[in-house]
Design a protein around this motif. Structure first.
Motif, mmCIF file in Angstrom:
data_model
loop_
_atom_site.group_PDB
_atom_site.id
_atom_site.type_symbol
_atom_site.label_atom_id
_atom_site.label_comp_id
_atom_site.label_asym_id
_atom_site.label_seq_id
_atom_site.Cartn_x
_atom_site.Cartn_y
_atom_site.Cartn_z
ATOM 1 N N ASN A 275 0.826 -1.196 0.000
ATOM 2 C CA ASN A 275 0.000 0.000 0.000
ATOM 3 C C ASN A 275 0.862 1.248 0.000
ATOM 4 O OD1 ASN A 275 -2.638 -0.667 -0.186
ATOM 5 N ND2 ASN A 275 -3.088 -0.496 1.990
ATOM 6 N N GLN A 276 0.476 2.199 -0.815
ATOM 7 C CA GLN A 276 1.149 3.474 -0.861
ATOM 8 C C GLN A 276 0.095 4.557 -0.708
ATOM 9 O OE1 GLN A 276 3.245 3.931 -4.506
ATOM 10 N NE2 GLN A 276 5.039 4.769 -3.527
ATOM 11 N N GLU A 277 0.422 5.622 0.026
ATOM 12 C CA GLU A 277 -0.538 6.693 0.236
ATOM 13 C C GLU A 277 -0.016 7.989 -0.361
ATOM 14 O OE1 GLU A 277 -2.886 5.837 4.320
ATOM 15 O OE2 GLU A 277 -0.947 6.814 4.477
ATOM 16 N N LYS A 278 -0.935 8.779 -0.857
ATOM 17 C CA LYS A 278 -0.623 10.122 -1.304
ATOM 18 C C LYS A 278 -1.624 11.029 -0.587
ATOM 19 C CE LYS A 278 0.680 12.551 -5.436
ATOM 20 N NZ LYS A 278 2.087 12.449 -5.653
ATOM 21 N N ILE A 279 -1.117 11.893 0.279
ATOM 22 C CA ILE A 279 -1.965 12.743 1.099
ATOM 23 C C ILE A 279 -1.597 14.201 0.857
ATOM 24 C CG2 ILE A 279 -2.619 13.370 3.460
ATOM 25 C CD1 ILE A 279 -1.849 10.497 4.267
ATOM 26 N N ALA A 280 -2.605 15.036 0.663
ATOM 27 C CA ALA A 280 -2.399 16.473 0.524
ATOM 28 C C ALA A 280 -3.449 17.185 1.366
ATOM 29 C CB ALA A 280 -2.509 16.894 -0.933
ATOM 30 N N THR A 281 -3.003 18.017 2.299
ATOM 31 C CA THR A 281 -3.924 18.766 3.150
ATOM 32 C C THR A 281 -3.496 20.227 3.210
ATOM 33 O OG1 THR A 281 -2.643 18.398 5.165
ATOM 34 C CG2 THR A 281 -4.331 16.768 4.639
ATOM 35 N N LYS A 282 -4.382 21.047 3.729
ATOM 36 C CA LYS A 282 -4.106 22.455 4.024
ATOM 37 C C LYS A 282 -4.608 22.709 5.440
ATOM 38 C CE LYS A 282 -4.651 24.056 -0.722
ATOM 39 N NZ LYS A 282 -5.513 24.829 -1.645
ATOM 40 N N PRO A 283 -4.104 23.731 6.113
ATOM 41 C CA PRO A 283 -4.569 23.985 7.489
ATOM 42 C C PRO A 283 -6.058 24.283 7.604
ATOM 43 C CG PRO A 283 -2.552 25.199 7.045
ATOM 44 C CD PRO A 283 -2.990 24.608 5.743
ATOM 45 N N ASN A 284 -6.655 24.978 6.636
ATOM 46 C CA ASN A 284 -8.079 25.341 6.686
ATOM 47 C C ASN A 284 -8.462 25.948 8.031
ATOM 48 O OD1 ASN A 284 -8.629 24.148 4.073
ATOM 49 N ND2 ASN A 284 -8.530 22.163 5.076
ATOM 50 N N LEU A 285 -7.578 26.785 8.588
ATOM 51 C CA LEU A 285 -7.772 27.277 9.952
ATOM 52 C C LEU A 285 -9.074 28.036 10.151
ATOM 53 C CD1 LEU A 285 -4.359 28.405 11.439
ATOM 54 C CD2 LEU A 285 -5.941 26.712 12.298
ATOM 55 N N LYS A 286 -9.419 28.956 9.266
ATOM 56 C CA LYS A 286 -10.658 29.722 9.451
ATOM 57 C C LYS A 286 -11.865 28.797 9.463
ATOM 58 C CE LYS A 286 -9.024 34.048 7.509
ATOM 59 N NZ LYS A 286 -9.120 35.008 6.405
ATOM 60 N N LYS A 287 -11.888 27.842 8.551
ATOM 61 C CA LYS A 287 -13.006 26.905 8.496
ATOM 62 C C LYS A 287 -13.037 26.019 9.738
ATOM 63 C CE LYS A 287 -13.849 26.507 3.581
ATOM 64 N NZ LYS A 287 -14.270 25.555 2.571
ATOM 65 N N ARG A 288 -11.876 25.546 10.179
ATOM 66 C CA ARG A 288 -11.834 24.662 11.343
ATOM 67 C C ARG A 288 -12.234 25.397 12.616
ATOM 68 N NH1 ARG A 288 -6.827 20.473 10.547
ATOM 69 N NH2 ARG A 288 -7.825 19.477 12.323
ATOM 70 N N ILE A 289 -11.825 26.655 12.737
ATOM 71 C CA ILE A 289 -12.224 27.456 13.902
ATOM 72 C C ILE A 289 -13.726 27.703 13.862
ATOM 73 C CG2 ILE A 289 -12.033 29.749 14.961
ATOM 74 C CD1 ILE A 289 -9.011 29.642 14.182
ATOM 75 N N GLY A 290 -14.258 28.047 12.695
ATOM 76 C CA GLY A 290 -15.705 28.252 12.552
ATOM 77 C C GLY A 290 -16.489 26.997 12.892
#
Length: 153
Positions: free
Chosen positions: A2-17
């Motif tokens: 198994n191999q994973e490819k992960i891409a995320t962003k902080p999304n801080l405003k959305k996560r705080i909301g």
């Protein structure tokens, strides 16, 4: 293999909301429980017996139940955020244990107005808070095609 490819962003405003929505709902439910079932003590009010258990069960049903059924809490869904698993498996669906672990550490992540959670989100490889690191989960913006978790066999 198994191999994973992960891409995320902080999304801080959305996560705080999302957090504000979720914990406002939880505070509201707890306030109603105290108003109707709270008992006056020498130090204020307290919940005892079944009302205290019911309050805990409501927290579990909302935080954990919503994540398992819909991929996020109401706050997450309003902001198009989805919680997904990055455990070694063929699915990105959360398990009961993962959701429980994520929320068991909420009080630490929310400490001092969320400072610990924000610092971890901004400084970890996959923008995870402490609960996400322990549960092996990530939070992505489901409307942003540059954020994903893909597995290759």
């Amino acid at each position: 293999m198994n191999q994973e490819k992960i891409a995320t962003k902080p999304n801080l405003k959305k996560r705080i909301g999302a957090g504000l929505i979720d914990y406002s709902l939880m505070f509201g439910m707890t306030l109603v429980m105290f108003l109707y079932f709270g008992e006056k003590t020498s130090t204020g009010y307290g919940l005892h017996g079944f009302p205290a258990l019911a309050n805990t069960l409501m927290w579990c049903a909302y935080m954990i139940g919503f994540e398992l059924k819909f991929g996020g809490t109401l706050g997450n869904l309003v902001f198009d955020l989805q919680v997904i698993s990055i455990k070694d498996s063929n699915t990105t669906s959360l398990t009961l244990g993962q959701s429980f672990k994520r929320h068991l550490l909420d009080m630490l992540d929310l400490w001092f107005f969320g400072l610990l959670g924000i610092l971890l989100i901004k400084n970890t490889k996959y923008n995870q808070r402490l609960g996400d690191i322990w549960a092996k989960t990530i939070v992505i913006d489901s409307k942003d095609s540059t954020q994903f978790c893909k597995r290759f066999v």
